[in-house]
Design a protein around this motif. Sequence first.
Motif: not given
Length: 120
Positions: A19-24
């Motif tokens: 999902s990636g760090k930006a979404l988290g």
Amino acid sequence: ANVNARKLEETEEPRHASSGKALGKAIMQARTAKKMTQKQLATAINEKPQVIGQYEQGSAIPNPQIISKLERQLNCRLPRPGKAPKAAGAAGGAKGKQTANQAQQKKGANLTRGGPAKRR
């Protein structure tokens, strides 16, 4: 069959899109702005608290349905992990070419798609 088994063993482990760090980070900021815990957010969207934790860590396999539930609950747009953007050179190469269907439409052929001709 033996050759295929050897190929499977030699290949690396399959990598799923994360999902990636930006979404988290976006989920965490929106959740804390609404003063919600991971557990409260999870119960509000009918998911397990572990799922929220995985999304916030960036280790979850992205599911568009879960992301849209999160967007509705948090009242904000979240960055959606997508496919890698295509190179500019690859997209511009097919501008001057026509497909066969476009060529038939220009000729004025009144054809229906995928079936016999209409009876009138």
